[in-house]
Design an enzyme around this catalytic site. Structure first.
Site, PDB file in Angstrom:
ATOM      1  N   HIS A 412       0.843  -1.200   0.000  1.00 24.95           N
ATOM      2  CA  HIS A 412       0.000   0.000   0.000  1.00 24.95           C
ATOM      3  C   HIS A 412       0.879   1.251   0.000  1.00 24.95           C
ATOM      4  O   HIS A 412       1.954   1.279   0.618  1.00 24.95           O
ATOM      5  CB  HIS A 412      -0.890   0.030   1.250  1.00 24.95           C
ATOM      6  N   GLU A 429      -1.750  -0.035   8.297  1.00 22.93           N
ATOM      7  CA  GLU A 429      -2.756  -0.891   8.925  1.00 22.93           C
ATOM      8  C   GLU A 429      -2.136  -1.759  10.012  1.00 22.93           C
ATOM      9  O   GLU A 429      -0.907  -1.860  10.133  1.00 22.93           O
ATOM     10  CB  GLU A 429      -3.433  -1.775   7.873  1.00 22.93           C
ATOM     11  N   HIS A 487       3.304  -7.487   1.857  1.00 22.70           N
ATOM     12  CA  HIS A 487       2.676  -8.403   2.812  1.00 22.70           C
ATOM     13  C   HIS A 487       1.599  -9.235   2.138  1.00 22.70           C
ATOM     14  O   HIS A 487       1.154  -8.918   1.023  1.00 22.70           O
ATOM     15  CB  HIS A 487       2.053  -7.607   3.957  1.00 22.70           C
ATOM     16  N   ARG A 507      -1.361  -4.980  -6.129  1.00 17.87           N
ATOM     17  CA  ARG A 507      -1.004  -6.398  -6.149  1.00 17.87           C
ATOM     18  C   ARG A 507       0.284  -6.592  -6.943  1.00 17.87           C
ATOM     19  O   ARG A 507       0.441  -6.054  -8.043  1.00 17.87           O
ATOM     20  CB  ARG A 507      -2.104  -7.236  -6.805  1.00 17.87           C
TER      21      ARG A 507
END
Length: 633
Positions: A412, A429, A487, A507
């Site tokens: 991200h 996050e 991740h 992705r």
């Protein structure tokens, strides 16, 4: 524009009005109380009166924030119960609950004198003042206290009875049964008694042999009647002492005098101000309370009752309905284990708290039921955090994730890149592992630092996962994923996620899977290479701090960063919390069951439910046996 219904319940009449958020009365009406009737009949009439006013004002029911009621007697604002009122012969009447049942509106109650004080503070002689005391001088002495902008009621709402504090020990017997109460010396009844006593010593007084009221006493005083002058002098001395006591106890910005005596205006208040300045403690060195006449008269109770709802619009716990996502890697556990009601299959994510356009949360309870949390916060931005305005973006998104299959390897962007390229928040996050199958884990950064060229080559040759750091995961583990960390959540994990309010995912590898359309899912190689950190994770698997015991359970710190603070609460009995103005609180129940009680609201909590507590809501209690994830800014 928002509106509320204010009801002033009296022993003779029930007065009500539709009040807007500027505290102007649009429509008002009254009906006889007929107080000797059973209480359900009286409450039913109150409900009918409220409905009639809404119709007459041309409003829809959803335009009204609720019903506020000022009732005589002792009222428990937290439970919505009139505990005792001799004026209408009520004991333990569940007024708020019954009005809500009959009308569908949320209801708040308080003592009628409290409501009058609040009315004067928001729209009357003390408008703009945060600390106000109102003494209403009539048959008795009603008192209302507003401190820091809120009604002060004491435990079980039984406080603020200034009329039943002592003026003279062993003095005149009060109607409450005690001797020497303030009420026995500064009520209108007390003035009439003093006038009769003085008239008995002055046979030539115009007051002799007459039925008199407070107005007649003052008229006689203005005409120079000696008995009336003596009586008024005694009365105003006692009133001055009461005013000094109020100043010394609370030092409010204003002390307002209501009731018929207040019609004297400055002829009454100017001598009182002089008396307070002369006699209050520290008057030479600190602020001296100003005394003034109340200005709203009988409208103060209606406006103040409505303000109970208008001043705290929905400032109670809000249960949220999540948005659901059916990504191809999802499973069924959010339905079977967490009770999520949806036909969606598979069910991959439940967006528990979201203002994101791709899946906003909807409020399930209160006056905003059926509307989005985003709409609520646009109308009341202060409930997000202090300083927020209607244009403030909600910064977080809280999810439950069921990874029946592995998620793609992804990364991200940070805020700077996301704003420049996507007009969005970035995405930092954290994951809290709720459950894990044996052998489950995550990809979390790289095993060792690699170059941009090495990462490109690994992507091209499908060897990227060989370079990634694999970490086994078990229930209770915590992973902090700063923006830029490559991740992937592995199969067999059920995770609670707190993240920035962003739906950006780049992705870089997806195991060759195809989407619902039968085509390979899109990859975002260039952008991923732009933002990836290409190094070992800096943050260890948590929790990294020990849990600490508190009354009613324990608190386990999980993650604290500039974007959010997250902790796990284990409730065993009764745990207390407080939502200050700096941030809302979000509570997601991960296991067990219980209840949350705040500001007269009681909300049940069970596994899979999420509740939003507005910033500035104040104290709350968690009761039961449950584990919660608590998130704040």
């Amino acid at each position: 524009m928002r509106y509320a219904i204010g009801i002033d319940l009296g022993g003779t009449n029930i007065a009500a009005g539709i009040v807007d958020e500027a505290y102007a009365i649009l429509k008002r009406d009254s009906i006889p109380t007929h107080a000797s009737r059973p209480w359900p009949e009286i409450v039913a009439d109150m409900a009918l009166l409220a409905a009639r006013l809404v119709e007459q004002a041309g409003l829809a029911p959803e335009d009204c924030a609720g019903i506020g009621v000022g009732s005589p007697g002792t009222c428990n604002a937290q439970t919505g119960e009139v505990v005792y009122s001799n004026n209408i012969s009520w004991e333990h009447v569940p007024l708020a609950a019954e009005l809500t049942r009959l009308t569908g509106y949320p209801c708040r109650i308080s003592n009628d004198a409290n409501c009058a004080a609040l009315g004067e503070a928001v729209a009357g002689a003390a408008k703009g003042c945060s600390d106000v005391v109102l003494l209403t001088l009539g048959t008795g002495v009603g008192s209302g206290i507003v401190l820091n902008g809120e009604i002060f009621e004491g435990i079980d709402s039984a406080g603020a009875e200034l009329g039943h504090t002592t003026m003279i020990s062993g003095g005149v017997r009060c109607t409450c049964g005690r001797e020497g109460c303030v009420e026995s010396y500064v009520s209108a009844t007390a003035l009439i008694r003093m006038a009769r006593e003085e008239a008995a010593r002055h046979p030539g007084s115009v007051l002799v042999g007459r039925d008199i009221d407070a107005k007649a006493v003052y008229e006689a005083k203005d005409a120079g009647d000696e008995a009336a002058c003596e009586a008024v002098a005694r009365y105003e001395m006692y009133l001055g002492e009461a005013a000094v006591n109020v100043a010394n106890l609370f030092r409010p910005q204003m002390l307002l005098i209501g009731g018929g005596v207040s019609g004297r205006g400055k002829a009454l208040t100017e001598p009182l101000n002089a008396y307070v300045r002369e006699h209050c403690f520290g008057g030479d060195h600190s602020y001296v309370t100003k005394v003034a006449a109340a200005s709203l008269g009988n409208l103060a109770g209606i406006i103040g009752a409505a303000a109970l709802c208008l001043r705290k619009p929905g400032a109670g716990p809000l249960l949220l309905k999540p948005a659901f996502k059916d990504y191809i890697w999802g499973g069924s556990r959010l339905k079977t284990d967490f009770g999520k009601a949806t036909e969606m299959t598979p069910l991959a994510e439940s967006w528990e708290l979201s203002c994101h356009e791709d899946g906003p949360s909807v409020i399930l309870n209160g006056p905003w039921a059926g509307r989005t949390l985003k709409a609520y916060l646009e109308a009341h931005p202060q409930h997000l955090r202090a300083g927020a305005d209607a244009g403030t973006e909600f910064p977080l998104l809280i999810k439950l994730i069921d990874a029946a299959r592995s998620l793609s390897v992804q990364v991200h962007p940070d805020d700077e890149y996301a704003r420049r390229e996507e007009n969005s928040f970035g995405k930092t996050e954290m994951w809290y592992v709720v459950d894990a199958e044996p052998g489950a884990g995550i990809y979390y950064g790289f095993k060792e630092r690699i170059t941009l060229e090495e990462m490109e080559e690994a992507i091209k040759t499908d060897t990227l996962t060989d370079r990634l750091n694999w970490v086994s995961a078990k229930p209770g583990d915590v992973f902090f994923i700063p923006a830029g960390t490559v991740h992937a959540i592995g199969a067999g994990l059920l995770i609670a996620e707190v993240q920035q309010s962003s739906n950006l995912t780049y992705r870089v590898y997806d195991y060759g899977r195809v989407g619902a359309d039968g085509k390979p899912r899109a990859l975002h190689i260039k952008k991923a290479l732009d933002v990836a950190l290409r190094e070992q994770p800096v943050n260890p698997v948590g929790p990294t701090e020990p849990a600490r015991a508190v009354d009613g359970g324990e608190i386990q710190p999980l993650v604290s960063c500039e974007k959010f603070d997250v902790s796990a609460l284990t409730v065993r009995g009764l745990m207390r919390g407080r939502a200050e103005t700096q941030s809302f609180h979000a509570l997601m129940c991960l296991n067990g069951a219980g209840a949350l009680v705040a500001g007269g609201h009681s909300v049940p909590l069970a596994k899979g439910q999420t509740v939003f507590l507005p910033a500035g809501m104040g104290d709350y209690q968690l009761a039961g046996d449950m584990r919660l994830l608590k998130t704040t800014l």
